[in-house]
Design a protein around this motif. Sequence first.
Motif, PDB file in Angstrom:
ATOM      1  N   SER A   1      -2.195   1.151  -2.287  1.00  0.00           N
ATOM      2  CA  SER A   1      -3.920   1.126  -2.418  1.00  0.00           C
ATOM      3  C   SER A   1      -4.463   2.346  -1.721  1.00  0.00           C
ATOM      4  CB  SER A   1      -4.287  -0.369  -1.547  1.00  0.00           C
ATOM      5  OG  SER A   1      -3.808  -0.279  -0.329  1.00  0.00           O
ATOM      6  N   ASN A   2      -3.859   3.378  -1.008  1.00  0.00           N
ATOM      7  CA  ASN A   2      -4.424   4.380  -0.224  1.00  0.00           C
ATOM      8  C   ASN A   2      -4.081   5.594  -1.243  1.00  0.00           C
ATOM      9  OD1 ASN A   2      -5.712   3.460   2.507  1.00  0.00           O
ATOM     10  ND2 ASN A   2      -4.041   2.247   1.897  1.00  0.00           N
ATOM     11  N   ALA A   3      -4.904   6.515  -0.860  1.00  0.00           N
ATOM     12  CA  ALA A   3      -4.572   7.988  -1.396  1.00  0.00           C
ATOM     13  C   ALA A   3      -3.545   8.461  -0.704  1.00  0.00           C
ATOM     14  CB  ALA A   3      -5.626   8.998  -1.372  1.00  0.00           C
ATOM     15  N   ARG A   4      -2.551   9.203  -1.678  1.00  0.00           N
ATOM     16  CA  ARG A   4      -1.444   9.699  -1.074  1.00  0.00           C
ATOM     17  C   ARG A   4      -1.637  10.476   0.246  1.00  0.00           C
ATOM     18  NH1 ARG A   4      -0.145  12.686  -6.660  1.00  0.00           N
ATOM     19  NH2 ARG A   4      -2.368  12.517  -6.551  1.00  0.00           N
ATOM     20  N   TYR A   5      -2.783  11.476   0.104  1.00  0.00           N
ATOM     21  CA  TYR A   5      -2.682  12.365   1.445  1.00  0.00           C
ATOM     22  C   TYR A   5      -3.121  11.305   2.560  1.00  0.00           C
ATOM     23  CZ  TYR A   5      -3.030  16.544  -1.336  1.00  0.00           C
ATOM     24  OH  TYR A   5      -2.909  17.659  -2.010  1.00  0.00           O
ATOM     25  N   TRP A   6      -3.907  10.312   2.497  1.00  0.00           N
ATOM     26  CA  TRP A   6      -3.937   9.380   3.619  1.00  0.00           C
ATOM     27  C   TRP A   6      -2.813   8.666   4.143  1.00  0.00           C
ATOM     28  CZ3 TRP A   6      -6.550   8.881   7.870  1.00  0.00           C
ATOM     29  CH2 TRP A   6      -6.460   7.453   8.545  1.00  0.00           C
ATOM     30  N   PHE A   7      -1.870   8.270   3.113  1.00  0.00           N
ATOM     31  CA  PHE A   7      -0.710   7.683   3.620  1.00  0.00           C
ATOM     32  C   PHE A   7       0.331   8.868   4.202  1.00  0.00           C
ATOM     33  CE2 PHE A   7       3.605   6.573   2.702  1.00  0.00           C
ATOM     34  CZ  PHE A   7       3.687   5.230   3.467  1.00  0.00           C
ATOM     35  N   LEU A   8       0.153  10.029   3.787  1.00  0.00           N
ATOM     36  CA  LEU A   8       0.943  10.930   4.482  1.00  0.00           C
ATOM     37  C   LEU A   8       0.673  11.331   5.842  1.00  0.00           C
ATOM     38  CD1 LEU A   8       3.182  13.228   3.919  1.00  0.00           C
ATOM     39  CD2 LEU A   8       1.507  14.877   3.074  1.00  0.00           C
ATOM     40  N   THR A   9      -0.859  11.027   5.951  1.00  0.00           N
ATOM     41  CA  THR A   9      -1.530  11.331   7.310  1.00  0.00           C
ATOM     42  C   THR A   9      -0.798  10.166   8.231  1.00  0.00           C
ATOM     43  OG1 THR A   9      -3.444  12.113   6.500  1.00  0.00           O
ATOM     44  CG2 THR A   9      -3.509  11.105   8.834  1.00  0.00           C
ATOM     45  N   VAL A  10      -0.633   8.967   7.662  1.00  0.00           N
ATOM     46  CA  VAL A  10      -0.380   7.711   8.501  1.00  0.00           C
ATOM     47  C   VAL A  10       1.185   7.908   8.796  1.00  0.00           C
ATOM     48  CG1 VAL A  10       0.210   5.333   8.281  1.00  0.00           C
ATOM     49  CG2 VAL A  10      -1.921   6.213   7.570  1.00  0.00           C
ATOM     50  N   LEU A  11       2.111   8.490   7.954  1.00  0.00           N
ATOM     51  CA  LEU A  11       3.318   8.629   7.791  1.00  0.00           C
ATOM     52  C   LEU A  11       3.684   9.646   8.923  1.00  0.00           C
ATOM     53  CD1 LEU A  11       6.132   7.543   7.020  1.00  0.00           C
ATOM     54  CD2 LEU A  11       6.074   9.324   5.174  1.00  0.00           C
ATOM     55  N   MET A  12       3.083  11.046   8.934  1.00  0.00           N
ATOM     56  CA  MET A  12       3.308  12.003   9.856  1.00  0.00           C
ATOM     57  C   MET A  12       2.929  11.553  11.353  1.00  0.00           C
ATOM     58  SD  MET A  12       2.665  15.540   7.704  1.00  0.00           S
ATOM     59  CE  MET A  12       3.011  16.206   9.384  1.00  0.00           C
ATOM     60  N   ALA A  13       1.825  11.143  11.422  1.00  0.00           N
ATOM     61  CA  ALA A  13       1.352  10.565  12.588  1.00  0.00           C
ATOM     62  C   ALA A  13       2.210   9.415  13.245  1.00  0.00           C
ATOM     63  CB  ALA A  13      -0.134   9.931  12.516  1.00  0.00           C
ATOM     64  N   PHE A  14       2.910   8.614  12.522  1.00  0.00           N
ATOM     65  CA  PHE A  14       3.781   7.695  13.294  1.00  0.00           C
ATOM     66  C   PHE A  14       5.026   8.261  13.666  1.00  0.00           C
ATOM     67  CE2 PHE A  14       7.452   4.829  12.585  1.00  0.00           C
ATOM     68  CZ  PHE A  14       7.038   3.967  13.545  1.00  0.00           C
ATOM     69  N   VAL A  15       5.464   9.249  12.683  1.00  0.00           N
ATOM     70  CA  VAL A  15       6.743   9.882  12.903  1.00  0.00           C
ATOM     71  C   VAL A  15       6.676  10.659  14.315  1.00  0.00           C
ATOM     72  CG1 VAL A  15       8.469  11.605  12.266  1.00  0.00           C
ATOM     73  CG2 VAL A  15       7.548   9.812  10.873  1.00  0.00           C
ATOM     74  N   PHE A  16       5.844  11.583  14.259  1.00  0.00           N
ATOM     75  CA  PHE A  16       5.554  12.560  15.465  1.00  0.00           C
ATOM     76  C   PHE A  16       5.128  11.810  16.805  1.00  0.00           C
ATOM     77  CE2 PHE A  16       5.230  15.770  12.349  1.00  0.00           C
ATOM     78  CZ  PHE A  16       6.286  16.339  12.439  1.00  0.00           C
ATOM     79  N   THR A  17       4.597  10.458  16.751  1.00  0.00           N
ATOM     80  CA  THR A  17       4.125   9.591  17.944  1.00  0.00           C
ATOM     81  C   THR A  17       5.506   9.023  18.292  1.00  0.00           C
ATOM     82  OG1 THR A  17       2.031   9.277  17.142  1.00  0.00           O
ATOM     83  CG2 THR A  17       2.866   7.998  18.766  1.00  0.00           C
ATOM     84  N   ALA A  18       6.111   8.396  17.267  1.00  0.00           N
ATOM     85  CA  ALA A  18       7.630   7.894  17.612  1.00  0.00           C
ATOM     86  C   ALA A  18       8.744   8.751  18.181  1.00  0.00           C
ATOM     87  CB  ALA A  18       8.133   7.079  16.490  1.00  0.00           C
TER      88      ALA A  18
END
Length: 510
Positions: free
Chosen positions: A283-300
Amino acid sequence: MTSVHTSTQEPTARAGVPPESARARDGVPEPPIAWSMLSRALSVPLVLGLVCFLPAVIAAQPGSGVRDTAYWLQLVLTCYAGARLATMILSTRRRLLQGVFWMFVYIAMGVAPFAQVVIGQTPTPMVGPRQDLITATAMVLVGCAAYDLGALLASRRPLRRRTAPARSTGAGPAVAHPLRLRLLVLVAFVASAFYVMKLGGPAVFFSSRQEINETVVASGVVAEGSNVGSAFLKGFGTVPVLLAFLFFTRRLVTSRRARRSPSTALVWVALAAVNLVVNNPVSNARYWFLTVLMAFVFTALPSSAAVYRTVLATGVVGALVVFPYADKFRYDDGAQRSAQSASVFEPLVTKDYDQMVMFANTISWVDTREHTYGRQLAGSALFFVPRAVWSGKPEDTGVRVGQWMGLRMTNLSAPLWTEFWVDFGASGMIGGLALIGYAAARTDRRYALAVTRAGPGPGSVLAIAAPLIAGYTFILLRGPLLQAAGKLAIGVLCLMLVTTFRERRAARRR
């Protein structure tokens, strides 16, 4: 103190684990020797692949494109961006924001437009003369050079080191205040719950983006001619819960005490569940989900050099192969676009990568009028002002250019280069990209400090903000800025809410 420094610089007994080097710059340890040897082994095929092989394969594609000045400039830009991306991947230090910038430029402003020039087809029609495309390509190349110049100037300036007198004044690194972080968690749960209930429950978030947008319109938060209500509803429903989730992820990753706390783990699980609903890729734009994914990976995995390099390297493949087809759930079944193509490069000329041609169209549009001298950027900065209050509020740059072109579908990109061009022309674009390069390089260096063992610890704000900004860089670079400003501003507000300074707090305790 002397004995401590001596011990940390002595070699460890474990094979393959290097000592903390006295040559570490800005307090960041040098990379392992094993990786240095591996990077040298990978450097030749990586550079050849990005700079030579892929451009050569594209150049060999059949098409009706003319090999004129635009072709050669685009080839130079592609090779230049490929070389810089390879430098970021092979760098001995993680350059998060700079790496994402060059990955975007290589794909969206390099490879994709080069394929369009070769094949002779563009995602959006070019209404102006061919010379405007030549100008656009040249200006992107100049803007990239300005970005590099800004980054170079930042690298020449040492980071300010804190001295003992400075510590006594209470100045310290930005960290999350525990009580304010709990307040952010509460705000996140309430805002996301309101968002879900306003749209009729969790089920709609697993249908399609089209249904989400229609439900938002039906909810009554969208006023005629204004999307401010929709921006606030989506922004507060998705951003606070993401930031709270990232903060708790970092606490679990870096703090043994937090991992032993059942309440921390329970809150993390609850935040993860809410994010799966409101920030899922359906339900979200691809660019926003890419933001969520990258933020989580580099935080974890904040200190993993392998993860950093893997993300940049595989991002190129994903952008070429996966990303153009990732809009499967954008529309309902009857409105979905066909995902069939005869060539792997066909999606680059028929779908999403219209940044270069839109820059050319923007140059043509500006030639028919005059520069706006900051008005478009002011409209983006004041996105929260309703049009009912500001009747002359500027529209998205992409929308205005699309209307001038006579297109019915005006959801077009307006890359950052065009935003500066519309307001201030070539000089403003060069200056703006140089400042962004400077800020990105400085942030990367401070982020490298924040994720080391000597950094601010589990509550480091920069260790959360930098990965989030890195992911959101795709949205900012793609544009338009007016669409991107809402979630960015809400993220800044959330970070301001939780930020405090560790030394000041410690001083009060003493």
